[in-house]
Design a protein around this motif. Structure first.
Motif, PDB file in Angstrom:
ATOM      1  N   ARG A   1       0.733  -1.147  -0.098  1.00  0.00           N
ATOM      2  CA  ARG A   1      -0.030   0.117   0.132  1.00  0.00           C
ATOM      3  C   ARG A   1       0.952   1.086  -0.083  1.00  0.00           C
ATOM      4  N   ASP A   2       0.766   2.012  -0.886  1.00  0.00           N
ATOM      5  CA  ASP A   2       1.810   2.992  -1.327  1.00  0.00           C
ATOM      6  C   ASP A   2       1.670   4.440  -0.412  1.00  0.00           C
ATOM      7  N   LEU A   3       1.846   4.059   0.781  1.00  0.00           N
ATOM      8  CA  LEU A   3       1.654   5.191   1.759  1.00  0.00           C
ATOM      9  C   LEU A   3       2.780   5.615   2.416  1.00  0.00           C
ATOM     10  N   GLY A   4       4.050   5.089   2.334  1.00  0.00           N
ATOM     11  CA  GLY A   4       5.194   5.780   2.862  1.00  0.00           C
ATOM     12  C   GLY A   4       5.237   5.753   4.448  1.00  0.00           C
ATOM     13  N   LYS A   5       4.549   4.853   5.014  1.00  0.00           N
ATOM     14  CA  LYS A   5       4.479   4.633   6.470  1.00  0.00           C
ATOM     15  C   LYS A   5       5.254   3.480   7.038  1.00  0.00           C
ATOM     16  N   LEU A   6       5.851   3.517   8.352  1.00  0.00           N
ATOM     17  CA  LEU A   6       6.533   2.517   8.782  1.00  0.00           C
ATOM     18  C   LEU A   6       5.339   1.746   9.396  1.00  0.00           C
ATOM     19  N   ALA A   7       4.712   0.898   8.482  1.00  0.00           N
ATOM     20  CA  ALA A   7       3.479   0.279   9.238  1.00  0.00           C
ATOM     21  C   ALA A   7       3.087  -0.944   8.659  1.00  0.00           C
ATOM     22  N   VAL A   8       2.478  -2.097   9.295  1.00  0.00           N
ATOM     23  CA  VAL A   8       1.991  -3.131   8.655  1.00  0.00           C
ATOM     24  C   VAL A   8       1.005  -3.771   9.275  1.00  0.00           C
ATOM     25  N   THR A   9       0.140  -4.430   8.410  1.00  0.00           N
ATOM     26  CA  THR A   9      -1.094  -4.926   9.033  1.00  0.00           C
ATOM     27  C   THR A   9      -0.860  -6.511   8.646  1.00  0.00           C
ATOM     28  N   PHE A  10      -1.380  -7.361   9.816  1.00  0.00           N
ATOM     29  CA  PHE A  10      -1.422  -8.569   9.414  1.00  0.00           C
ATOM     30  C   PHE A  10      -2.735  -9.186   9.415  1.00  0.00           C
ATOM     31  N   ALA A  11      -3.195 -10.134   8.484  1.00  0.00           N
ATOM     32  CA  ALA A  11      -4.485 -10.284   8.565  1.00  0.00           C
ATOM     33  C   ALA A  11      -4.586 -11.852   7.961  1.00  0.00           C
ATOM     34  N   VAL A  12      -5.693 -12.565   8.319  1.00  0.00           N
ATOM     35  CA  VAL A  12      -5.781 -14.232   7.926  1.00  0.00           C
ATOM     36  C   VAL A  12      -6.857 -14.152   7.286  1.00  0.00           C
ATOM     37  N   ARG A  13      -6.970 -14.871   6.037  1.00  0.00           N
ATOM     38  CA  ARG A  13      -8.151 -14.824   5.101  1.00  0.00           C
ATOM     39  C   ARG A  13      -9.183 -15.790   5.962  1.00  0.00           C
ATOM     40  N   GLY A  14     -10.310 -15.113   5.934  1.00  0.00           N
ATOM     41  CA  GLY A  14     -11.600 -15.877   6.672  1.00  0.00           C
ATOM     42  C   GLY A  14     -11.705 -15.253   8.216  1.00  0.00           C
ATOM     43  N   LYS A  15     -10.629 -14.452   8.621  1.00  0.00           N
ATOM     44  CA  LYS A  15     -10.855 -14.066   9.950  1.00  0.00           C
ATOM     45  C   LYS A  15     -11.085 -12.480  10.026  1.00  0.00           C
ATOM     46  N   GLU A  16     -12.102 -11.831  10.664  1.00  0.00           N
ATOM     47  CA  GLU A  16     -12.433 -10.551  10.476  1.00  0.00           C
ATOM     48  C   GLU A  16     -11.407  -9.573  10.872  1.00  0.00           C
TER      49      GLU A  16
ATOM     50  N   VAL B   1      -9.958  -3.917  11.023  1.00  0.00           N
ATOM     51  CA  VAL B   1     -10.981  -4.902  10.009  1.00  0.00           C
ATOM     52  C   VAL B   1     -10.330  -4.543   8.758  1.00  0.00           C
ATOM     53  N   PRO B   2      -9.277  -5.325   8.333  1.00  0.00           N
ATOM     54  CA  PRO B   2      -8.395  -5.015   7.054  1.00  0.00           C
ATOM     55  C   PRO B   2      -8.992  -5.203   5.864  1.00  0.00           C
ATOM     56  N   ASP B   3      -8.981  -4.499   4.959  1.00  0.00           N
ATOM     57  CA  ASP B   3      -9.476  -4.577   3.600  1.00  0.00           C
ATOM     58  C   ASP B   3      -8.443  -5.371   2.758  1.00  0.00           C
ATOM     59  N   ILE B   4      -8.931  -6.736   2.582  1.00  0.00           N
ATOM     60  CA  ILE B   4      -8.114  -7.661   1.867  1.00  0.00           C
ATOM     61  C   ILE B   4      -8.614  -7.993   0.511  1.00  0.00           C
ATOM     62  N   PRO B   5      -7.630  -8.155  -0.597  1.00  0.00           N
ATOM     63  CA  PRO B   5      -7.852  -8.280  -1.676  1.00  0.00           C
ATOM     64  C   PRO B   5      -8.250  -9.870  -1.770  1.00  0.00           C
ATOM     65  N   ASP B   6      -8.958 -10.344  -3.042  1.00  0.00           N
ATOM     66  CA  ASP B   6      -8.997 -11.697  -3.276  1.00  0.00           C
ATOM     67  C   ASP B   6      -7.735 -12.599  -3.629  1.00  0.00           C
ATOM     68  N   TYR B   7      -7.858 -13.584  -3.738  1.00  0.00           N
ATOM     69  CA  TYR B   7      -6.570 -14.616  -4.065  1.00  0.00           C
ATOM     70  C   TYR B   7      -6.367 -14.024  -5.272  1.00  0.00           C
ATOM     71  N   ALA B   8      -4.879 -14.092  -5.726  1.00  0.00           N
ATOM     72  CA  ALA B   8      -4.389 -13.965  -6.905  1.00  0.00           C
ATOM     73  C   ALA B   8      -5.153 -14.637  -7.920  1.00  0.00           C
ATOM     74  N   PRO B   9      -5.621 -14.061  -9.040  1.00  0.00           N
ATOM     75  CA  PRO B   9      -6.350 -14.889 -10.110  1.00  0.00           C
ATOM     76  C   PRO B   9      -4.989 -15.729 -10.973  1.00  0.00           C
ATOM     77  N   ILE B  10      -5.626 -16.911 -10.992  1.00  0.00           N
ATOM     78  CA  ILE B  10      -4.482 -17.726 -11.956  1.00  0.00           C
ATOM     79  C   ILE B  10      -4.828 -17.492 -13.510  1.00  0.00           C
ATOM     80  N   ALA B  11      -4.196 -16.510 -13.981  1.00  0.00           N
ATOM     81  CA  ALA B  11      -4.575 -16.089 -15.278  1.00  0.00           C
ATOM     82  C   ALA B  11      -3.718 -17.066 -16.382  1.00  0.00           C
ATOM     83  N   ALA B  12      -4.623 -17.002 -17.693  1.00  0.00           N
ATOM     84  CA  ALA B  12      -4.077 -17.795 -18.686  1.00  0.00           C
ATOM     85  C   ALA B  12      -2.741 -16.926 -19.307  1.00  0.00           C
ATOM     86  N   SER B  13      -2.222 -17.593 -20.100  1.00  0.00           N
ATOM     87  CA  SER B  13      -1.062 -16.686 -20.464  1.00  0.00           C
ATOM     88  C   SER B  13      -1.140 -16.664 -22.168  1.00  0.00           C
TER      89      SER B  13
END
Ligand SMILES: [Zn+2]
Ligand SMILES: [Zn+2]
Length: 440
Positions: free
Chosen positions: A303-318, A387-399
């Motif tokens: 996340r392009d914010l330039g802050k010394l910060a990190v959020t840890f989240a687990v998929r399926g956990k709010e 409550v983190p805003d997390i993106p979906d799993y990376a799509p498996i894209a065709a080449s």
């Protein structure tokens, strides 16, 4: 009285806790009415014994006993108690045997030998623990046959066994010497054999451990809150020691511990763990190394914010946890290593350092990193539940293949207007030192 004792003894029931799986189909020593018999000539038997004891075995423990294994991977060796399930009733009734089935050794009472054939074929081996995957342990040095029922596991603590003033009879010494000699032979063979080219940069036991679980060392260091180990391992990829990467290491250790013990399973880190890092500087490498969330495995979000910060989240956990550095951390660094910030200004910001100053900057960076490490997490970080805003799993894209340059490209990275790759379309974004930049 005697009657009661017998009744008690008969009441003992043992339930296997698991099973041993390996390639050793038949036992080396078999018991019949005359005693122990070796299946092979003594020389071949020794060779086979070593091949078997060198080979890996899996100890598959029952799923419902998973909790009982907690922490076992912190030991290099464990004691395995298992059952000689193929020892016959005849074997169990033997009173005296020639040790290892060799008539050149004197006949001895079963209890003074290590014979597998004994009234209760309760067998014990000390093995090297190579790794744990859930309820399956991988070990080497286990001379049990396939499908042997496992009765108990204990950590091996060398100090619990007498080291001094011990003695064994001459015949046992002779047997041990034979085994030792072929152990030495075995070591020589191992160095030259194997399917990997290994020059010895990492010792083989460490390679073995990391082959089974590449995150084993980080996992162990995380559990033990061993910041120094994490910092040293982070510097392997980061290239130097600095307060920034140390902050990333510590923020990750703090965040993962707050997120709960289940995000640090035996594999080091939970599969669905995500790290949202808000700066693309030294800090980000500490986060990637310790959490295992990287750009390559798609569990690092930048996340392009330039802050010394990190959020840890687990998929399926709010709820997740965000860790940010308190502005005061700079004061601690400045107090601990006063030369650091002036050097940083000269060498990094103004790019005006002499070679000596650059060298000194690296040294002071290392001092600052290790000084920071000694401070309690609460003093340098603020932790907050989010409550983190997390993106979906990376799509498996065709080449696809770009019609312009002919290069292979993810189909999602073909520009809809031009039908060409982003590069040929002259329309892409990149992460640079200054952040995400649009290129057109
Ligand atoms: Zn750095
Ligand atoms: Zn192209």
């Amino acid at each position: 009285m005697e009657q009661t004792d017998t009744t008690l003894a008969e009441a003992i029931t043992l339930k296997p806790i698991g099973i041993i799986r390996n390639d050793l189909a038949a036992p080396q020593l078999v018991a019949d009415g005359d005693g122990l018999k070796l299946n092979d000539e003594p020389g071949t038997a020794l060779k086979k014994f070593h091949e078997a004891s060198d080979a890996r075995s899996k100890i598959v423990i029952q799923e419902e006993m998973a909790d009982l294994l907690e922490g076992i991977e912190d030991f290099s060796h464990i004691v395995v108690l298992y059952w000689g399930h193929e020892v016959s009733d005849t074997g169990r009734s033997l009173k005296k045997v020639h040790p290892v089935g060799r008539t050149d050794y004197p006949l001895k009472g079963i209890f003074s030998t290590c014979s597998p054939a004994r009234p209760n074929p309760l067998l014990m081996t000390v093995v090297r623990l190579l790794g744990r995957d859930g309820t399956t342990l991988t070990v080497s040095g286990l001379d049990a046959i396939d499908r042997s029922p496992v009765l108990d596991l204990k950590p091996y603590v060398g100090e619990q066994f007498p080291q001094n003033d011990t003695f064994v009879p001459e015949w046992m010494d002779a047997i041990m010497n034979e085994y030792k000699e072929s152990d030495e032979m075995k070591e020589n063979v191992n160095e030259n054999a194997g399917d990997l080219f290994c020059s010895g940069v990492l010792e083989s036991a460490r390679i073995e451990k990391l082959r089974i679980n590449p995150r084993a060392e980080f996992g162990e260091a995380l559990r033990k809150k061993d910041i120094a180990t994490c910092l040293v391992k982070t510097a392997e990829i980061h290239g130097h020691y600095c307060p920034g990467s140390a902050l990333g290491v510590m923020a990750s250790m703090y965040g993962l511990h707050l997120l709960g013990p289940d995000c640090m399973n035996s594999d080091g880190v939970m599969e669905n763990l995500l790290a949202i890092v808000e700066i693309n500087a030294c800090f980000a490498d500490g986060v990637q190394a310790v959490s295992g969330c990287t750009l390559g495995n798609n569990s690092l979000i930048y996340r392009d914010l330039g802050k010394l910060a990190v959020t840890f989240a687990v998929r399926g956990k709010e709820e997740g946890v965000r860790i940010r550095a308190r502005p005061e951390f700079k004061k601690y660094v400045g107090d601990a290593v006063p030369e650091f910030y002036p050097l940083m200004e000269k060498v990094i910001m103004n790019r005006a350092g002499t070679p000596e100053e650059e060298k000194s900057f690296r040294e002071k960076g290392q001092e600052a990193a290790f000084a920071l490490m000694k401070l309690p997490f609460e003093k340098i970080f603020v932790a907050e539940t989010v409550v983190p805003d997390i993106p979906d799993y990376a799509p498996i894209a065709a080449s696809a293949v770009c019609p312009q340059c002919g290069e292979i490209v993810m189909a999602t990275k073909i520009d809809r207007d031009t039908g060409m790759c982003f590069m040929c379309s002259r329309k892409y974004r990149e992460v640079e030192g200054r952040g995400i930049v649009e290129k057109a």
